[in-house]
Write a protein that holds these residues in place. Structure first.
Motif, PDB file in Angstrom:
ATOM      1  N   ASP A  81       0.812  -1.228   0.000  1.00 57.39           N
ATOM      2  CA  ASP A  81       0.000   0.000   0.000  1.00 57.39           C
ATOM      3  C   ASP A  81       0.841   1.273   0.000  1.00 57.39           C
ATOM      4  O   ASP A  81       0.368   2.326  -0.412  1.00 57.39           O
ATOM      5  N   GLU A  82       2.068   1.182   0.463  1.00 61.32           N
ATOM      6  CA  GLU A  82       2.937   2.357   0.579  1.00 61.32           C
ATOM      7  C   GLU A  82       3.881   2.523  -0.619  1.00 61.32           C
ATOM      8  O   GLU A  82       4.657   3.468  -0.670  1.00 61.32           O
ATOM      9  N   MET A  83       3.836   1.610  -1.571  1.00 61.26           N
ATOM     10  CA  MET A  83       4.787   1.612  -2.685  1.00 61.26           C
ATOM     11  C   MET A  83       4.544   2.796  -3.627  1.00 61.26           C
ATOM     12  O   MET A  83       3.416   3.050  -4.039  1.00 61.26           O
ATOM     13  N   THR A  84       5.628   3.494  -3.961  1.00 62.87           N
ATOM     14  CA  THR A  84       5.528   4.570  -4.941  1.00 62.87           C
ATOM     15  C   THR A  84       5.542   3.973  -6.345  1.00 62.87           C
ATOM     16  O   THR A  84       5.948   2.817  -6.536  1.00 62.87           O
ATOM     17  N   LEU A  85       5.119   4.758  -7.325  1.00 63.99           N
ATOM     18  CA  LEU A  85       5.132   4.264  -8.701  1.00 63.99           C
ATOM     19  C   LEU A  85       6.558   4.033  -9.191  1.00 63.99           C
ATOM     20  O   LEU A  85       6.808   3.093  -9.948  1.00 63.99           O
ATOM     21  N   ASP A  86       7.500   4.861  -8.740  1.00 66.55           N
ATOM     22  CA  ASP A  86       8.903   4.641  -9.116  1.00 66.55           C
ATOM     23  C   ASP A  86       9.422   3.327  -8.545  1.00 66.55           C
ATOM     24  O   ASP A  86      10.118   2.571  -9.221  1.00 66.55           O
ATOM     25  N   ALA A  87       9.076   3.044  -7.290  1.00 66.29           N
ATOM     26  CA  ALA A  87       9.501   1.783  -6.671  1.00 66.29           C
ATOM     27  C   ALA A  87       8.843   0.600  -7.370  1.00 66.29           C
ATOM     28  O   ALA A  87       9.478  -0.434  -7.595  1.00 66.29           O
ATOM     29  N   TYR A  88       7.582   0.765  -7.745  1.00 69.22           N
ATOM     30  CA  TYR A  88       6.874  -0.291  -8.479  1.00 69.22           C
ATOM     31  C   TYR A  88       7.576  -0.560  -9.809  1.00 69.22           C
ATOM     32  O   TYR A  88       7.867  -1.717 -10.142  1.00 69.22           O
ATOM     33  N   ALA A  89       7.865   0.488 -10.553  1.00 66.45           N
ATOM     34  CA  ALA A  89       8.528   0.323 -11.851  1.00 66.45           C
ATOM     35  C   ALA A  89       9.897  -0.324 -11.681  1.00 66.45           C
ATOM     36  O   ALA A  89      10.272  -1.211 -12.454  1.00 66.45           O
ATOM     37  N   ALA A  90      10.640   0.084 -10.666  1.00 67.91           N
ATOM     38  CA  ALA A  90      11.963  -0.497 -10.425  1.00 67.91           C
ATOM     39  C   ALA A  90      11.847  -1.981 -10.072  1.00 67.91           C
ATOM     40  O   ALA A  90      12.625  -2.814 -10.566  1.00 67.91           O
ATOM     41  N   GLU A  91      10.867  -2.344  -9.246  1.00 63.80           N
ATOM     42  CA  GLU A  91      10.698  -3.734  -8.830  1.00 63.80           C
ATOM     43  C   GLU A  91      10.291  -4.615 -10.015  1.00 63.80           C
ATOM     44  O   GLU A  91      10.832  -5.698 -10.213  1.00 63.80           O
ATOM     45  N   VAL A  92       9.350  -4.153 -10.812  1.00 62.38           N
ATOM     46  CA  VAL A  92       8.905  -4.941 -11.966  1.00 62.38           C
ATOM     47  C   VAL A  92      10.010  -5.017 -13.020  1.00 62.38           C
ATOM     48  O   VAL A  92      10.214  -6.068 -13.631  1.00 62.38           O
ATOM     49  N   THR A  93      10.746  -3.939 -13.200  1.00 53.66           N
ATOM     50  CA  THR A  93      11.866  -3.961 -14.150  1.00 53.66           C
ATOM     51  C   THR A  93      12.888  -5.010 -13.729  1.00 53.66           C
ATOM     52  O   THR A  93      13.401  -5.753 -14.563  1.00 53.66           O
ATOM     53  N   ALA A  94      13.163  -5.095 -12.431  1.00 55.34           N
ATOM     54  CA  ALA A  94      14.101  -6.108 -11.929  1.00 55.34           C
ATOM     55  C   ALA A  94      13.551  -7.515 -12.174  1.00 55.34           C
ATOM     56  O   ALA A  94      14.296  -8.425 -12.556  1.00 55.34           O
ATOM     57  N   GLU A  95      12.257  -7.701 -11.969  1.00 52.96           N
ATOM     58  CA  GLU A  95      11.639  -9.007 -12.238  1.00 52.96           C
ATOM     59  C   GLU A  95      11.721  -9.372 -13.718  1.00 52.96           C
ATOM     60  O   GLU A  95      11.974 -10.527 -14.067  1.00 52.96           O
ATOM     61  N   MET A  96      11.514  -8.373 -14.574  1.00 49.96           N
ATOM     62  CA  MET A  96      11.605  -8.609 -16.010  1.00 49.96           C
ATOM     63  C   MET A  96      13.021  -9.017 -16.394  1.00 49.96           C
ATOM     64  O   MET A  96      13.228  -9.966 -17.162  1.00 49.96           O
ATOM     65  N   ALA A  97      13.998  -8.326 -15.831  1.00 48.99           N
ATOM     66  CA  ALA A  97      15.403  -8.645 -16.124  1.00 48.99           C
ATOM     67  C   ALA A  97      15.751 -10.052 -15.640  1.00 48.99           C
ATOM     68  O   ALA A  97      16.461 -10.807 -16.329  1.00 48.99           O
ATOM     69  N   ALA A  98      15.248 -10.404 -14.470  1.00 46.41           N
ATOM     70  CA  ALA A  98      15.504 -11.754 -13.943  1.00 46.41           C
ATOM     71  C   ALA A  98      14.862 -12.815 -14.826  1.00 46.41           C
ATOM     72  O   ALA A  98      15.463 -13.875 -15.075  1.00 46.41           O
ATOM     73  N   ALA A  99      13.670 -12.549 -15.319  1.00 48.06           N
ATOM     74  CA  ALA A  99      12.995 -13.501 -16.204  1.00 48.06           C
ATOM     75  C   ALA A  99      13.768 -13.684 -17.506  1.00 48.06           C
ATOM     76  O   ALA A  99      13.907 -14.801 -18.013  1.00 48.06           O
ATOM     77  N   VAL A 100      14.310 -12.600 -18.029  1.00 48.09           N
ATOM     78  CA  VAL A 100      15.104 -12.684 -19.254  1.00 48.09           C
ATOM     79  C   VAL A 100      16.388 -13.461 -18.998  1.00 48.09           C
ATOM     80  O   VAL A 100      16.800 -14.303 -19.805  1.00 48.09           O
ATOM     81  N   ALA A 101      17.011 -13.219 -17.853  1.00 47.73           N
ATOM     82  CA  ALA A 101      18.253 -13.933 -17.521  1.00 47.73           C
ATOM     83  C   ALA A 101      18.009 -15.424 -17.375  1.00 47.73           C
ATOM     84  O   ALA A 101      18.839 -16.236 -17.839  1.00 47.73           O
ATOM     85  N   VAL A 102      16.905 -15.808 -16.775  1.00 44.68           N
ATOM     86  CA  VAL A 102      16.575 -17.228 -16.613  1.00 44.68           C
ATOM     87  C   VAL A 102      16.301 -17.851 -17.978  1.00 44.68           C
ATOM     88  O   VAL A 102      16.695 -19.001 -18.233  1.00 44.68           O
ATOM     89  N   ALA A 103      15.638 -17.114 -18.841  1.00 47.39           N
ATOM     90  CA  ALA A 103      15.280 -17.648 -20.165  1.00 47.39           C
ATOM     91  C   ALA A 103      16.487 -17.756 -21.094  1.00 47.39           C
ATOM     92  O   ALA A 103      16.449 -18.531 -22.053  1.00 47.39           O
ATOM     93  N   SER A 104      17.534 -17.016 -20.801  1.00 46.41           N
ATOM     94  CA  SER A 104      18.713 -17.014 -21.687  1.00 46.41           C
ATOM     95  C   SER A 104      19.598 -18.205 -21.477  1.00 46.41           C
ATOM     96  O   SER A 104      19.739 -18.820 -20.536  1.00 46.41           O
TER      97      SER A 104
END
Length: 104
Positions: A81-104
């Motif tokens: 509930d306290e997450m800022t949009l910048d923190a949300y974008a940073a967290e999802v971006t990190a998840e996306m990068a991790a997913a790409v790394a696993v897929a590679s």
């Protein structure tokens, strides 16, 4: 950092995958957010997926209407509930990068 629309696309597609609905995954890939939102909203819910499904339905409908920040706020609030949009974008971006790394 990835923009909010890309983060939402990733997270909503991921939610559709977890729900196991091929039609929703295909609609998410096509960025057909009105279809994703209305379909998610009409599906029966269970205790395990209820909050995620409702949040994803709301976010998809908002995204389909061009209300990117409002959609991101819904998904960010699902995480914290306290997450800022910048923190949300940073967290999802990190998840996306991790997913790409696993897929590679």
């Amino acid at each position: 950092m990835t923009d909010l629309a890309d983060c939402l696309s990733y997270e909503l597609a991921d939610s559709c995958i977890r729900l196991g609905r091929r039609d929703l995954v295909e609609a998410a890939i096509a960025c057909d957010w009105p279809t994703v939102g209305s379909t998610l909203a009409s599906l029966p819910v269970n205790d395990v997926t209820r909050h995620e499904q409702r949040a994803a339905a709301t976010a998809a409908i908002l995204l389909g209407r061009g209300r990117v920040e409002d959609a991101a706020r819904v998904m960010a609030d699902l995480r914290d509930d306290e997450m800022t949009l910048d923190a949300y974008a940073a967290e999802v971006t990190a998840e996306m990068a991790a997913a790409v790394a696993v897929a590679s």
